[in-house]
Design an enzyme around this catalytic site. Structure first.
Site, PDB file in Angstrom:
ATOM      1  N   LYS A 218      43.872  46.493  35.648  1.00 52.65           N
ATOM      2  CA  LYS A 218      42.439  46.696  35.417  1.00 52.65           C
ATOM      3  C   LYS A 218      42.082  48.169  35.429  1.00 52.65           C
ATOM      4  O   LYS A 218      42.600  48.936  36.235  1.00 52.65           O
ATOM      5  CB  LYS A 218      41.625  46.030  36.536  1.00 52.65           C
ATOM      6  CG  LYS A 218      41.627  44.514  36.517  1.00 52.65           C
ATOM      7  CD  LYS A 218      40.688  43.996  37.597  1.00 52.65           C
ATOM      8  CE  LYS A 218      40.902  42.534  37.924  1.00 52.65           C
ATOM      9  NZ  LYS A 218      40.519  41.617  36.864  1.00 52.65           N
TER      10      LYS A 218
ATOM     11  N   GLY B  72      36.284  32.995  40.046  1.00 54.48           N
ATOM     12  CA  GLY B  72      35.912  31.945  41.001  1.00 54.48           C
ATOM     13  C   GLY B  72      36.755  30.689  40.935  1.00 54.48           C
ATOM     14  O   GLY B  72      36.457  29.707  41.615  1.00 54.48           O
TER      15      GLY B  72
ATOM     16  N   ASP C 236      42.597  45.130  31.436  1.00 56.46           N
ATOM     17  CA  ASP C 236      41.342  44.425  31.681  1.00 56.46           C
ATOM     18  C   ASP C 236      40.293  45.480  32.037  1.00 56.46           C
ATOM     19  O   ASP C 236      40.376  46.099  33.095  1.00 56.46           O
ATOM     20  CB  ASP C 236      41.543  43.436  32.842  1.00 56.46           C
ATOM     21  CG  ASP C 236      40.316  42.555  33.092  1.00 56.46           C
ATOM     22  OD1 ASP C 236      39.296  42.731  32.397  1.00 56.46           O
ATOM     23  OD2 ASP C 236      40.400  41.696  33.992  1.00 56.46           O
TER      24      ASP C 236
END
Lengths: 194, 295
Positions: free
Chosen positions: B84, B217, B105
């Site tokens: 990331k 999540g 990302d």
């Protein structure tokens, strides 16, 4: 003619669309039962470790090996080629089906930043070159005496055939060019066992 | 010998994302975790300093992971390694590309470096994935060169509700767009803040022009299956694996659930004996909503 696309992981949809465009009704194969009345099977690109791992969990390995030994035509692209090969030079412990007499080297063309497109001469497809897409591609490092080399890049075989088993290091399904899939369908139709 | 190789093309970047379909991409913070992920059947790993749940807990500025950490993970596994960078942080992205990371990302999980502009991802050879909460956001990222889209969800919460909201939102907008008369497209594109050419492409394809994963999540095999039922091409699992009681079991179960998402009997078997999942958080009680980063 009934062609399956191994539907475990990877670019399944692209192969199905390619076959549909050729007027073939392609089915997604997920269980040993799905293999039963197939004339040909495509093993798509994806992650070979993941595909193998899940083929084992789905009890697909032995039924598929038996079908191929009985003459089922198969085409493996990239990860699919690794799965069909005799062994992997740089990962000797990773298992494969061993149905085509080639040894491969995984990620041999480098990581993703080195993935590339290139025009290949493939005589069995005619004179027009073929735009080949190599993605973290495996290299064919050894071919047995019964293996026919159909295309090379930089001197290395990148598309080969043994009997009714066809493999390529690259991904024709990511292009609009249907000639390799048409060639595979000819292999499927080419009659009896080898 | 032969003709010239061309690297980093759109076909090569988008095509690589296609190879990850029906797969699970797992957040890992050590070489050992990366190996557990690979053995469980992950299609790729995301190399991180801390998983989102810990970033959330510790606060402060979250940056790109240390290079030694990413390299350690790249050396440990044969599957692709993602990392990331902060939103708009061109230099972090250049560094990640230079060390040979397979996918970047540009992530809201890290603290944004630019509150106005995202990276021009067309200029890179390495492909990018970006988060989106609706179709407009997804198409803006694609316009900037993202080769893969994922839902933002709400990372580090173990609560799937936001990922569901974002996936349903994108899918619903695509369904409406498919039936939209052509004369409405320009106004629609203006309303959602997306280029009309890409809006038209989505209408014709009936889906995004790039792979669309779920993220943010996802904590159980059932969560992963739910996201696949809603139309995800695959799943990112962040804190859900290595914050659970038994990470190898949870990792294997989530990989299986993505494959068998449409087979309830199989899902029941997969969900048995997975140990305790990570503890979850109610979105209404959060101080920081990561999904609000990026635009």
């Amino acid at each position: 003619m009934k062609i399956g696309v191994l539907g475990i992981q990877g670019d399944i949809r692209e192969h199905v669309m390619m076959l549909n465009n050729l007027g073939v009704n392609a089915v997604v194969v997920k269980t040993p039962k799905d293999l039963e009345d197939l004339d040909g099977l495509v093993i798509p690109g994806g992650e070979s470790t993941t595909i193998w791992n899940l083929m084992e969990k789905k009890d697909l390995i032995e039924p598929l090996r038996r079908k191929i030994e009985k003459g089922l035509a198969v085409y493996g692209t990239c990860a699919g080629m690794i799965v069909l090969s005799k062994g992997i030079e740089n990962y000797p412990n990773q298992k494969t089906l061993g149905v085509i007499d080639i040894t491969v080297r995984r990620n041999a063309y480098g990581r993703q930043v080195d993935s590339f497109e290139v025009d290949l001469e493939i005589p069995v497809l005619g004179e027009r070159s073929f735009r080949a897409v190599f993605i973290r591609a495996p290299m064919i490092v050894k071919v047995g005496k019964d293996v026919e080399v159909l295309a090379r890049h930089g001197g290395t075989p990148v598309m080969v055939k043994q009997g009714k088993i066809l493999v390529s290091s690259f991904h024709p399904e990511l292009t609009e060019d249907t000639r390799i899939h048409e060639y595979f369908l000819k292999i499927v139709e080419s009659g009896e066992r080898i | 010998m032969g003709s010239r190789e061309i690297k980093g093309t759109w076909v090569v970047k988008k095509g690589f994302a296609e190879m990850l379909k029906n797969g699970v991409i797992m957040d890992v913070t050590t070489a050992e975790q990366a190996k557990i992920a690979e053995e469980a059947g992950a299609v790729a790993v995301m190399a991180l300093e801390r998983v989102p749940a810990d970033i959330r807990k510790q606060g402060g500025v979250a940056r790109m992971a240390s290079i030694s950490k990413i390299k350690e993970i790249m050396e440990a596994v044969s599957i692709p390694v993602m990392a990331k960078c902060r939103i708009g942080h061109i230099a972090e992205a250049r560094i990640l590309e230079a060390i040979g990371v397979d996918f970047i990302d540009e992530s809201e999980v890290l603290t944004p470096a630019d509150e106005k502009y995202h990276i021009n991802k067309h200029e890179f050879k390495v492909p990018f994935v970006c988060g989106a909460r609706d179709l407009g956001e997804a198409l803006r990222r694609i316009a900037e060169g993202a080769a893969m889209i994922r839902t933002k969800g709400e990372a580090g919460t173990g609560n799937v509700v936001e990922a569901v909201r974002h996936m349903r939102q994108v899918m619903d907008e695509i369904r409406r767009l498919k039936n939209m008369p052509d004369e409405e497209l320009v106004t629609y594109a203006k309303d959602i803040g997306a280029p009309v050419e890409i809006v038209r492409m989505v209408k014709e394809l009936g889906r995004l022009p790039v792979v669309n994963f779920a993220a943010g999540g996802i904590a159980t095999p059932a969560d992963a299956a739910l996201m696949m039922i809603l139309g995800a091409d695959g799943v990112f699992v962040g804190s859900g694996i290595f914050k659970s009681k038994n990470p190898p079991k949870m990792a294997r179960a989530i990989v299986q659930a993505v494959l068998h998402y449409d087979d309830p009997d199989m899902l029941a078997r997969i969900s048995e004996d997975i140990g305790e999942p990570m503890s979850g958080k109610d979105i209404r009680e959060l101080e920081v909503k990561m999904q609000e980063r990026g635009w």
